[in-house]
Design a protein around this motif. Structure first.
Motif, PDB file in Angstrom:
ATOM      1  N   LEU A   8      -0.577  10.138   1.579  1.00  6.29           N
ATOM      2  CA  LEU A   8       0.071  10.532   2.831  1.00  6.29           C
ATOM      3  C   LEU A   8      -0.930  10.537   3.987  1.00  6.29           C
ATOM      4  O   LEU A   8      -0.570  10.238   5.128  1.00  6.29           O
ATOM      5  CB  LEU A   8       0.717  11.913   2.676  1.00  6.29           C
ATOM      6  CG  LEU A   8       1.928  11.969   1.740  1.00  6.29           C
ATOM      7  CD1 LEU A   8       2.398  13.400   1.555  1.00  6.29           C
ATOM      8  CD2 LEU A   8       3.063  11.101   2.277  1.00  6.29           C
ATOM      9  N   GLN A   9      -2.192  10.870   3.680  1.00  7.24           N
ATOM     10  CA  GLN A   9      -3.221  10.836   4.716  1.00  7.24           C
ATOM     11  C   GLN A   9      -3.484   9.393   5.169  1.00  7.24           C
ATOM     12  O   GLN A   9      -3.727   9.130   6.355  1.00  7.24           O
ATOM     13  CB  GLN A   9      -4.517  11.474   4.202  1.00  7.24           C
ATOM     14  CG  GLN A   9      -5.648  11.520   5.239  1.00  7.24           C
ATOM     15  CD  GLN A   9      -5.249  12.283   6.492  1.00  7.24           C
ATOM     16  OE1 GLN A   9      -4.693  13.372   6.406  1.00  7.24           O
ATOM     17  NE2 GLN A   9      -5.518  11.706   7.658  1.00  7.24           N
ATOM     18  N   VAL A  10      -3.439   8.457   4.231  1.00  8.91           N
ATOM     19  CA  VAL A  10      -3.582   7.037   4.571  1.00  8.91           C
ATOM     20  C   VAL A  10      -2.472   6.622   5.532  1.00  8.91           C
ATOM     21  O   VAL A  10      -2.711   5.938   6.541  1.00  8.91           O
ATOM     22  CB  VAL A  10      -3.549   6.157   3.306  1.00  8.91           C
ATOM     23  CG1 VAL A  10      -3.465   4.675   3.689  1.00  8.91           C
ATOM     24  CG2 VAL A  10      -4.777   6.402   2.452  1.00  8.91           C
ATOM     25  N   PRO A  89     -11.874   5.093   3.240  1.00 12.58           N
ATOM     26  CA  PRO A  89     -12.165   5.217   1.804  1.00 12.58           C
ATOM     27  C   PRO A  89     -11.084   4.643   0.902  1.00 12.58           C
ATOM     28  O   PRO A  89     -11.331   4.306  -0.244  1.00 12.58           O
ATOM     29  CB  PRO A  89     -12.294   6.732   1.609  1.00 12.58           C
ATOM     30  CG  PRO A  89     -11.503   7.330   2.726  1.00 12.58           C
ATOM     31  CD  PRO A  89     -11.671   6.414   3.882  1.00 12.58           C
ATOM     32  N   ILE A  90      -9.851   4.562   1.422  1.00 13.84           N
ATOM     33  CA  ILE A  90      -8.725   4.051   0.626  1.00 13.84           C
ATOM     34  C   ILE A  90      -8.017   2.959   1.425  1.00 13.84           C
ATOM     35  O   ILE A  90      -7.771   3.119   2.617  1.00 13.84           O
ATOM     36  CB  ILE A  90      -7.729   5.172   0.279  1.00 13.84           C
ATOM     37  CG1 ILE A  90      -8.410   6.248  -0.564  1.00 13.84           C
ATOM     38  CG2 ILE A  90      -6.507   4.621  -0.464  1.00 13.84           C
ATOM     39  CD1 ILE A  90      -7.544   7.470  -0.803  1.00 13.84           C
ATOM     40  N   SER A  91      -7.705   1.852   0.783  1.00 16.89           N
ATOM     41  CA  SER A  91      -6.951   0.769   1.422  1.00 16.89           C
ATOM     42  C   SER A  91      -5.647   0.549   0.668  1.00 16.89           C
ATOM     43  O   SER A  91      -5.495   0.999  -0.470  1.00 16.89           O
ATOM     44  CB  SER A  91      -7.770  -0.523   1.431  1.00 16.89           C
ATOM     45  OG  SER A  91      -7.991  -0.982   0.110  1.00 16.89           O
ATOM     46  N   ILE A  92      -4.702  -0.122   1.336  1.00 12.56           N
ATOM     47  CA  ILE A  92      -3.413  -0.417   0.701  1.00 12.56           C
ATOM     48  C   ILE A  92      -3.105  -1.901   0.838  1.00 12.56           C
ATOM     49  O   ILE A  92      -3.639  -2.595   1.708  1.00 12.56           O
ATOM     50  CB  ILE A  92      -2.265   0.421   1.311  1.00 12.56           C
ATOM     51  CG1 ILE A  92      -2.025   0.006   2.769  1.00 12.56           C
ATOM     52  CG2 ILE A  92      -2.543   1.908   1.187  1.00 12.56           C
ATOM     53  CD1 ILE A  92      -0.789   0.654   3.366  1.00 12.56           C
ATOM     54  N   LYS A  93      -2.193  -2.357  -0.019  1.00 11.48           N
ATOM     55  CA  LYS A  93      -1.812  -3.764  -0.007  1.00 11.48           C
ATOM     56  C   LYS A  93      -0.376  -3.897  -0.495  1.00 11.48           C
ATOM     57  O   LYS A  93       0.047  -3.197  -1.410  1.00 11.48           O
ATOM     58  CB  LYS A  93      -2.751  -4.575  -0.904  1.00 11.48           C
ATOM     59  CG  LYS A  93      -2.500  -6.078  -0.888  1.00 11.48           C
ATOM     60  CD  LYS A  93      -3.526  -6.801  -1.749  1.00 11.48           C
ATOM     61  CE  LYS A  93      -3.297  -8.312  -1.720  1.00 11.48           C
ATOM     62  NZ  LYS A  93      -4.285  -9.032  -2.564  1.00 11.48           N
ATOM     63  N   ILE A  94       0.377  -4.793   0.157  1.00 11.85           N
ATOM     64  CA  ILE A  94       1.724  -5.144  -0.290  1.00 11.85           C
ATOM     65  C   ILE A  94       1.641  -6.562  -0.839  1.00 11.85           C
ATOM     66  O   ILE A  94       1.472  -7.518  -0.083  1.00 11.85           O
ATOM     67  CB  ILE A  94       2.744  -5.070   0.855  1.00 11.85           C
ATOM     68  CG1 ILE A  94       2.752  -3.675   1.484  1.00 11.85           C
ATOM     69  CG2 ILE A  94       4.149  -5.406   0.354  1.00 11.85           C
ATOM     70  CD1 ILE A  94       3.572  -3.583   2.753  1.00 11.85           C
ATOM     71  N   LYS A  95       1.726  -6.713  -2.137  1.00  9.17           N
ATOM     72  CA  LYS A  95       1.531  -8.015  -2.762  1.00  9.17           C
ATOM     73  C   LYS A  95       2.656  -8.973  -2.380  1.00  9.17           C
ATOM     74  O   LYS A  95       3.791  -8.564  -2.176  1.00  9.17           O
ATOM     75  CB  LYS A  95       1.454  -7.869  -4.284  1.00  9.17           C
ATOM     76  CG  LYS A  95       0.241  -7.061  -4.750  1.00  9.17           C
ATOM     77  CD  LYS A  95       0.215  -6.944  -6.265  1.00  9.17           C
ATOM     78  CE  LYS A  95      -1.005  -6.130  -6.729  1.00  9.17           C
ATOM     79  NZ  LYS A  95      -1.045  -5.984  -8.192  1.00  9.17           N
ATOM     80  N   THR A  96       2.306 -10.263  -2.300  1.00 16.50           N
ATOM     81  CA  THR A  96       3.280 -11.291  -1.959  1.00 16.50           C
ATOM     82  C   THR A  96       4.440 -11.287  -2.953  1.00 16.50           C
ATOM     83  O   THR A  96       4.237 -11.263  -4.164  1.00 16.50           O
ATOM     84  CB  THR A  96       2.612 -12.676  -1.952  1.00 16.50           C
ATOM     85  OG1 THR A  96       1.504 -12.655  -1.037  1.00 16.50           O
ATOM     86  CG2 THR A  96       3.607 -13.752  -1.513  1.00 16.50           C
TER      87      THR A  96
END
Length: 405
Positions: A8-10, A89-96
């Motif tokens: 949630l912080q991200v 410190p944290i990354s996100i990704k939505i895969k194809t």
């Protein structure tokens, strides 16, 4: 393990970042996808469409828009974590091909470089910067058609013409959606009902549809082209257009010339030598240019009046098409107010506009077009003849060019 609080912080960090602060659609979509992923919901385009459009959600036209918005969101996230969020410190990704959000905790920083290593990194970085700058300048020169869209600070909106249709019996005694090029508004529909009450008694006006096979191909070509320059565009229906918006943003139009068309009015206002006019009921005047050997052509409802300054000739070109094999397509790039740019692809049957967008998103054809005709001019109006077989294997040939000077 990444906790819910960290996730949630991200989300909070992203929504407050410069990359997302002005993008309402991306904010709503990002919040929905992250919260749904935390709750481990199975996501699909229909659920996302209802979240974005609410009661206005229409599967036939909204699903493609959902995919385009998710595509742009992926691009924004990639850009953010490579620039402003590179130290997060944290990354996100939505895969194809998926809608779920994946979270990744970044590795700890590597040990500091030695003096020799720092020098090597600096030299390498400088070399890459010089090479990158060279190719950027070279590519910018090769793409004069779109340069104004990428270098000004205005948003770009693609307007797709929404097609009017009506519901009624089909040949197989089922109910279906019908398209008639002579019936483009509810008023046209009811005029036909008055003319043919017995034939039209079982039919009723339908909703407008603006995402079809041809426009989807064009959106795909434009998205790829804009992505190369890390740019994006919005998508709206033509009938949502406000003339005030043309003064505040860059605009791209893909649609026909027929009907009350604000972009035709804009072209006639800004063009110095070319005007779009409705055909006269008793035919056309002298100097009419048609397709050689195309005896089955029928005229569209507009023609082009062109004043050739060099030759001192006034020419009328009657726009023609047989609906599936060939047609005229008019491409116009014109400057607007407040440093805005407009690029129009006028094509009454769609496949001409699709062929023109394919032409103007291809690096080789853009380069040849600039070298032969445009010569880095900011504006132009160009008429093409698109030819193919059942809207496939299309070829495009220029008929007329004007630099609007």
């Amino acid at each position: 393990m990444i906790s819910t609080e960290e996730k949630l912080q991200v989300l909070k960090t992203l929504l407050n970042s410069k990359a997302f602060s002005k993008s309402t659609t991306s904010n709503i979509l990002l919040k929905y996808l992250i919260e749904s992923s935390i709750e481990k919901k199975d996501l699909n385009a229909t659920d996302i469409g209802f979240e974005l459009f609410g009661s206005k959600y229409v599967p036939e036209k909204s699903e493609a828009t959902v995919r385009v918005n998710v595509y742009h969101l992926r691009s924004k996230l990639k850009k953010y974590f490579s620039e402003d969020g590179i130290n997060d410190p944290i990354s996100i990704k939505i895969k194809t091909g998926q809608y779920g959000v994946s979270f990744y905790r970044k590795e700890k920083p590597k040990p500091k470089y030695s003096i020799k290593q720092k020098a090597l990194v600096a030299i390498t970085s400088l070399t890459l910067l010089i090479i990158g700058s060279y190719f950027f300048i070279k590519l910018s020169y090769k793409d004069p058609v779109w340069n104004d869209f990428f270098k000004n600070d205005k948003e770009t909106t693609l307007y797709l013409y929404d097609i009017f249709g009506y519901y009624g019996p089909t040949l197989f005694n089922k109910m279906g959606w019908h398209r008639d090029y002579e019936i483009n508004t509810p008023e046209d529909f009811y005029n036909e009902v008055e003319k043919h009450p017995d034939l039209m008694k079982n039919y009723s006006p339908g909703r407008n549809i603006y995402v079809n096979f041809l426009s989807a191909l064009s959106v795909n070509d434009l998205s790829k082209h804009f992505f190369k320059y890390k740019k994006e565009f919005n998508i709206h229906k033509f009938h949502d257009l406000s003339l005030l918006q043309l003064k505040e943003q860059n605009s791209i139009y893909l649609g026909p010339l027929r009907g009350d068309n604000a972009f035709v009015d804009f072209l006639n206002l800004k063009s110095k030598h070319i005007k779009m006019v409705k055909l006269k009921p008793n035919g056309t005047s002298k100097n009419v240019e048609n397709f050689d050997g195309q005896n089955t052509a029928y005229n569209e409802d507009r023609s082009i009046e062109y004043k050739d300054i060099e030759k001192g000739i006034d020419t009328i070109i009657t726009l023609q098409s047989n609906g599936s094999r060939y047609e005229h397509v008019l491409v116009a790039k014109l400057k607007g107010d407040n440093n805005t740019t407009n690029l129009f692809f006028f094509s009454n049957h769609g496949f001409g506009g699709t062929a023109a967008i394919d032409f103007f998103t291809n690096t080789d054809s853009i380069t040849n077009f600039n070298n032969k005709y445009l010569k880095n001019n900011d504006e132009f109006i160009s008429l093409f003849h698109v030819n193919g077989k059942e809207r496939t294997s299309m070829s495009i040939k220029q008929v007329l060019f004007d630099n609007n000077k």
